[in-house]
Scaffold this active site. Structure first.
Site: not given
Ligand code: ATP
Ligand code: MG
Length: 326
Positions: A120, A199, A223, A227
């Protein structure tokens, strides 16, 4: 000392849930000075600017900011607001509550997400018609700042340490630096850590979230994985978050403007009120924070509930029930 709290409701249900959280803070009779400011689609339509300079300046000078949500202009509002408080860590608890349908009711996790760099950092290029690239930035200083915060965080409470979630087996240079730095700071502070590849973490947290507690991760991983955890506890509607900087912080619900229910007075104020409880803890009002958490939990369990949780109560009914319990 009076703390100045910036209140930025924004758009959609931000206009409903933010005042509800302020009502709860006011009910505590702590000497706060609330200053309200505009941001988002509505003020952009009026003035051409989604984030007026005075709103930015207010967030950059207030002791803490409570933000609701912004619509189309979300990125133009929240990214600069995070910069205004120089936020280097995003704290996202994902906790399932009794009385709320959850895929994994035993989930109780805290994500500490790096908030300034990684993919980001914004270095994307289009090299040719066929090829685009992204440069990922990881610095030792930002990793250290996050790790210091994580060490303080687990020292203060009943946590055994934290998990470092990364992908250093593939991104050896960037996540390697992240992993090594966070581990070194933890070792220096006598904090226990374990390491999980991101993962593998995704699978393991779905199957058995109880094996994790505090998770420290780079920006993008934080992020996505937070979620994912939101899904485990029953969606975005109840999740709070904090953007912490060295001298100030900004608190906001994870959900957005919910245009489908905005203006009806039925938005669930819980995520924003829990965000306000995090604000109280940040400012040192630990007992008041605990009281608000307990009042919200009791209300989620016994009602009244808003329609998203299967009830027929209004935002105001739920807010009043929480205040009555305080
Ligand atoms: P935005 O672009 O602002 O994020 P969105 O359409 O993605 O808007 P969200 O706010 O992210 O909407 O919410 C997603 C879904 O969850 C919507 O159906 C919304 O009604 C519901 N929801 C979100 N927050 C709440 C809340 N506080 N109370 C009740 N329902 C909510
Ligand atoms: Mg959304």
């Amino acid at each position: 000392m009076t703390h100045e709290i910036a209140v930025i409701p924004g758009d959609g249900i931000g206009q409903e849930v933010t005042p509800a959280a302020v009502e709860v803070l006011e009910a505590l009779e702590i000497d706060f000075e609330f200053v309200e400011a505009d941001a988002g689609d509505a003020v952009k339509a009026e003035t051409g600017e989604a984030l007026p300079q005075e709103t930015y300046d207010l967030a950059a000078s207030a002791d803490a900011t409570l933000f609701g949500a912004a619509g189309e202009t979300a990125a133009d509002v929240i990214l600069p607001l995070r910069t205004a408080v120089d936020s280097f860590v995003n704290v996202r608890p994902a906790k399932a509550y009794p009385g709320v349908d959850a895929v994994r009711p035993e989930t109780d996790l805290i994500f500490l997400r790096e908030n300034t760099e990684g993919v980001y950092a914004g270095h994307e290029d289009r090299l040719t018609q066929d090829v685009s690239t992204l440069t990922r930035v990881v610095t030792e200083s930002a990793s250290e700042r996050l790790a210091d915060f994580a060490c303080d965080y687990v020292a203060g409470d009943d946590h055994d340490g934290f998990s470092i979630v990364h992908k250093a087996n593939v991104m050896r240079e960037t996540d390697g630096l992240f992993r090594d730095t966070v581990k070194r700071v933890a070792d220096d502070n006598g904090v226990e850590t374990d390491e999980v590849l991101m993962d593998a973490f995704a699978t393991r947290v779905c199957l058995d979230p109880e094996q994790f507690d505090v998770i420290v991760c780079p920006n993008l991983a934080g992020d996505v994985l937070s979620d994912l955890a939101a899904g485990l506890v029953g969606g975005l509607g109840l999740l709070p978050s904090a953007n912490i900087g060295p001298d100030r912080a900004l608190f906001e619900p994870v959900h957005g403007t919910a245009p489908d229910i905005a203006g009806q007075g039925v938005a669930n104020p819980a995520a924003t009120i829990i965000s306000a409880a995090m604000l109280l803890e940040y400012l040192g009002y630990d007992e008041a924070s605990e009281d608000v958490h307990e009042a919200v939990e009791a209300t989620l369990e016994d009602g009244p509930r808003t329609p998203d949780l299967g009830g027929d109560a209004s935002t105001e009914d739920v807010t009043k029930a929480i205040i009555d319990r305080l």
